[in-house]
Design an enzyme around this catalytic site. Sequence first.
Site, short mmCIF file in Angstrom:
data_model
loop_
_atom_site.label_atom_id
_atom_site.label_comp_id
_atom_site.label_asym_id
_atom_site.label_seq_id
_atom_site.Cartn_x
_atom_site.Cartn_y
_atom_site.Cartn_z
N GLY A 48 -61.54 48.35 15.49
CA GLY A 48 -60.31 47.90 15.99
C GLY A 48 -59.54 47.64 14.99
O GLY A 48 -59.58 47.76 14.01
N CYS A 80 -65.88 48.34 9.34
CA CYS A 80 -64.08 48.93 9.66
C CYS A 80 -63.26 47.00 9.77
O CYS A 80 -63.67 46.23 8.88
CB CYS A 80 -63.92 49.44 11.13
SG CYS A 80 -62.98 50.71 9.91
N ARG A 137 -59.52 55.30 9.84
CA ARG A 137 -58.43 54.69 8.71
C ARG A 137 -59.10 52.94 8.47
O ARG A 137 -58.57 52.11 8.91
CB ARG A 137 -57.36 54.18 9.97
CG ARG A 137 -56.29 55.00 10.47
CD ARG A 137 -55.58 54.39 11.84
NE ARG A 137 -55.37 53.21 11.39
CZ ARG A 137 -54.00 52.78 11.19
NH1 ARG A 137 -53.58 53.46 10.80
NH2 ARG A 137 -53.89 51.47 10.77
N HIS A 172 -68.75 53.46 11.23
CA HIS A 172 -68.71 53.23 12.04
C HIS A 172 -70.10 53.66 12.48
O HIS A 172 -70.67 55.02 13.17
CB HIS A 172 -67.70 53.51 13.17
CG HIS A 172 -66.13 52.81 12.97
ND1 HIS A 172 -65.85 52.32 13.38
CD2 HIS A 172 -65.57 53.63 12.54
CE1 HIS A 172 -64.69 51.40 13.12
NE2 HIS A 172 -64.40 52.58 13.01
N GLU A 174 -71.94 53.03 15.28
CA GLU A 174 -71.50 52.91 16.26
C GLU A 174 -71.40 54.45 17.16
O GLU A 174 -71.53 54.44 17.61
CB GLU A 174 -71.06 52.11 16.93
CG GLU A 174 -69.16 51.92 17.05
CD GLU A 174 -68.87 51.71 15.49
OE1 GLU A 174 -69.62 51.66 14.59
OE2 GLU A 174 -67.46 50.74 15.46
#
Lengths: 191, 295
Positions: A48, A80, A137, A172, A174
């Site tokens: 996020g 992240c 990112r 990630h 997930e």
Amino acid sequence: MTARIGILALQGDFAKHLEAFSELHCEALPVKRPQEVMDCQGLVIPGGESTTIGRLCQRFGVDEAIMELYQRGAAIWGTCAGMILLAKEIEGSDQWRLGLMDIAVRRNAFGRQVDSFETDLTVEGIPDGPVRTVFIRAPYVTRVWGDAKGMAAFDDKIVMVQQGNLLATAFHPELTEDRRVQQYFLGMVQQ
Amino acid sequence: MTEKSTWQTKVGLAEMLRGGVIMDVVNVEHAKIAEDAGAVSVMALERVPADIRAEGGVARMADLHIIEDIMEAVSIPVMAKCRIGHFAEAQVLESLGVDFIDESEVLTPADESFHIWKHDFKVPFVCGCTNLGEALRRIGEGAALIRTKGEAGSGNIVEATRHMRTVMTGIEHLKGLRDDELMTEAKNMGAPFELVQQVAHERRLPVPNFSAGGIATPADAALMMQLGAESVFVGSGIFKSEDPSERAAAIVHATTYYEDPHEVAKACKGLKGAAMVGIDVASLPDEERMATRGW
């Protein structure tokens, strides 16, 4: 007893983490209040915006709950933005952080969104071949010290670190179908 | 094998923005206020929708210097708008390195027949919709994020709720239908069959679904989140209010704890400045409605 895994749901891709853990042998639930955080045996800080999640943690007392959970010996995994919040040092930034891991990170280190990528990574401690990883990112780790140990690197940049009960990934897990990193974290929770 | 700008990285960024507030900003000072208040992203513009509405004329992609200055000033992702169908504006924004492009009805459309073929781009796109068919057409063209349109610059939530309910009802309606029935649904809503089938099975859009167009208060944000929005875009609602900084923080607060009325009440009570002055959408002539732009 199955472990209760809290997915910090103040902001970010918590829904994807919940989906991923729902396929495994554990109880995963979204948490966003201090008491909910403290009732967990393991905590995931999702991807996020690290500045947003950090501000919300401070504003609503979730920061203290996470510190207390950590001091009780619970396992914490940051992906992240979560990695950035776990780091002691963030290059060129004085933004708030939990500062639990002996690592220095660089934000948006691979470039802006148009430079986001997927790749296959060999991860130390995860058998059966490389893991497909998604970097968005993403940060990377510029320095580790103390008890922190790099587990995976891309292009010579460290992108996964473990330090005792703490785990950090710049990518990630997930967002893919592979559940080996989640399994690895569940192993840390149960220890 | 390493691959850049895959579908997964595009939809992935949209997932990262969930549970957040994306704020319209027109300069560096606004962008910093937004970031400090907890925005997950900012939309760099030359004028907020309420001003576009008031001033009239052709609304185009923003001055690139403004966008670049904002990209330099904040660490959160920066979005920018191009006109519907104006793929050359989109190419320019991509070359600048913006993180998301909004092919937006808030600007004056450049093409009345065709939207941009977004699969050709490395940068992800967000597009507006008023119903499920429109959402799936945009996803078919490559949009990695959908937002219901609402009525931008109105400060009135009525169109936002209409569009969100229409999309959610559309998804619910597909539940349990057979494939032969889904083909008829696809024909009737003018959407790609494979996407209609996917929505029927998964009972959600294939990409995240946010809300835009008319959010002016913390309670507006909580309403849209409870109706199924996964994040909210706030345009004129923040910087056309009396105290943008406190309002931005309050809308973030209400978006985070949208399901808890006590928290939303706290967010509302913290506000001293007034909300933007809204307009009655029913009084707007058709040609002044932005939601009807695009198809």
